[in-house]
Design an enzyme around this catalytic site. Structure first.
Site, PDB file in Angstrom:
ATOM      1  N   PHE A 181       0.851  -1.193   0.000  1.00  0.00           N
ATOM      2  CA  PHE A 181       0.000   0.000   0.000  1.00  0.00           C
ATOM      3  C   PHE A 181       0.884   1.240   0.000  1.00  0.00           C
ATOM      4  O   PHE A 181       1.697   1.449   0.899  1.00  0.00           O
ATOM      5  CB  PHE A 181      -0.914   0.005   1.219  1.00  0.00           C
ATOM      6  CG  PHE A 181      -1.898   1.155   1.236  1.00  0.00           C
ATOM      7  CD1 PHE A 181      -2.666   1.450   0.127  1.00  0.00           C
ATOM      8  CD2 PHE A 181      -2.056   1.933   2.379  1.00  0.00           C
ATOM      9  CE1 PHE A 181      -3.581   2.505   0.135  1.00  0.00           C
ATOM     10  CE2 PHE A 181      -2.966   2.977   2.407  1.00  0.00           C
ATOM     11  CZ  PHE A 181      -3.731   3.269   1.286  1.00  0.00           C
ATOM     12  N   TYR A 228       0.924   5.361  -0.001  1.00  0.00           N
ATOM     13  CA  TYR A 228       0.068   6.509   0.322  1.00  0.00           C
ATOM     14  C   TYR A 228       0.853   7.816   0.369  1.00  0.00           C
ATOM     15  O   TYR A 228       0.277   8.887   0.523  1.00  0.00           O
ATOM     16  CB  TYR A 228      -0.637   6.288   1.666  1.00  0.00           C
ATOM     17  CG  TYR A 228       0.310   6.028   2.820  1.00  0.00           C
ATOM     18  CD1 TYR A 228       0.853   7.078   3.553  1.00  0.00           C
ATOM     19  CD2 TYR A 228       0.668   4.731   3.171  1.00  0.00           C
ATOM     20  CE1 TYR A 228       1.735   6.839   4.601  1.00  0.00           C
ATOM     21  CE2 TYR A 228       1.538   4.483   4.215  1.00  0.00           C
ATOM     22  CZ  TYR A 228       2.071   5.546   4.924  1.00  0.00           C
ATOM     23  OH  TYR A 228       2.949   5.306   5.961  1.00  0.00           O
ATOM     24  N   GLU A 261      12.380   2.313   4.769  1.00  0.00           N
ATOM     25  CA  GLU A 261      11.320   2.859   5.609  1.00  0.00           C
ATOM     26  C   GLU A 261      11.609   2.830   7.109  1.00  0.00           C
ATOM     27  O   GLU A 261      10.950   3.548   7.865  1.00  0.00           O
ATOM     28  CB  GLU A 261      10.013   2.092   5.348  1.00  0.00           C
ATOM     29  CG  GLU A 261       9.493   2.204   3.920  1.00  0.00           C
ATOM     30  CD  GLU A 261       9.018   3.605   3.573  1.00  0.00           C
ATOM     31  OE1 GLU A 261       8.591   4.336   4.491  1.00  0.00           O
ATOM     32  OE2 GLU A 261       9.092   3.981   2.398  1.00  0.00           O
TER      33      GLU A 261
END
Length: 235
Positions: A58, A60, A135
């Site tokens: 995902f 975003y 990340e």
């Protein structure tokens, strides 16, 4: 007849006024980077709990405009129970110790529209390690991976997403929008400025037909901040 969408107030020209890179100061004292063994172990644990089916990610924020991995398919998707928030404090990447920045993560509540990427089937462990290298902010991470259910036009799916951990070393919590705007207009690090990060994210969401009303209001405030910062001094 389609309605014409309004233009962003935060423009590439305004971003260029504050764009710069700063030396990487390295991790804060007491907040070491994760080791290779840490990342390998996290990837292995994620694969152990991985839902059946293809490997989805995902996106975003920056993963929309700077994907780390090749993908085979992209779908618009919504994460219910989560929303974008500038809740990660940065003293590197897009900030410094002297002028800390902020980065988005998914925080609890609301909903978040973004993109689901279907990743290749080959080497899922290696793909997850690459994502974790990008990340993970420290050994006590604020941006943590988890599997979540997404709604898409083709039906629900499960994807990997990075969400905010309130126990993380760099969790900033809920900040007033004016504070976030002032921070993004001023902060930069070795990856560039906070204004650039916001501009790229909003522009790419708009390109995919996604308008996040909070980010839309924020980009207007950041534009106003930059104009005030860079006004010519009267003689």
């Amino acid at each position: 007849m389609s309605l014409r969408r309004s233009a962003m107030e935060l423009t590439a020209e305004l971003v260029a006024r504050v764009e710069r890179t700063e030396p990487d100061p390295g991790p804060m004292p007491g907040q070491p980077d994760p080791t290779e063994a840490d990342l390998e172990a996290t990837a292995a644990a994620l694969l152990t709990s991985r839902p059946d089916g293809p490997l989805w990610l995902f996106a975003y924020g920056s993963l929309i405009w700077k994907p780390e991995l090749e993908h085979l398919e992209a779908r618009q998707a919504v994460a219910h129970g989560w929303h974008r928030r500038f809740c990660m404090r940065l003293t590197r990447w897009r900030g410094t110790r002297e002028v800390p920045g902020l980065m988005m993560a998914l925080d609890r509540g609301g909903s978040c529209a973004g993109l689901a990427y279907r990743l290749p089937d080959a080497d899922p462990h290696g793909q997850l390690v690459r994502l974790l290298v990008r990340e993970t902010d420290s050994r006590r991470p604020t941006n943590v991976p988890r599997w979540m259910r997404l709604a898409t036009p083709n039906g629900p799916l499960h994807a990997l997403a990075f969400v905010a951990s309130p126990e993380g070393a760099n969790y900033a919590g809920r900040l007033p929008q004016r504070v976030v705007a002032r921070t993004l207009a001023r902060a930069a690090g070795h990856w560039g400025s906070g204004a650039q990060y916001l501009y790229n994210t909003v522009a790419q969401l708009e390109a995919h037909g996604i308008r996040d009303r909070n980010l839309w209001a924020l980009q207007a405030r950041v534009a106003k901040e930059i104009r005030a910062l860079t006004l010519p001094v009267a003689a």
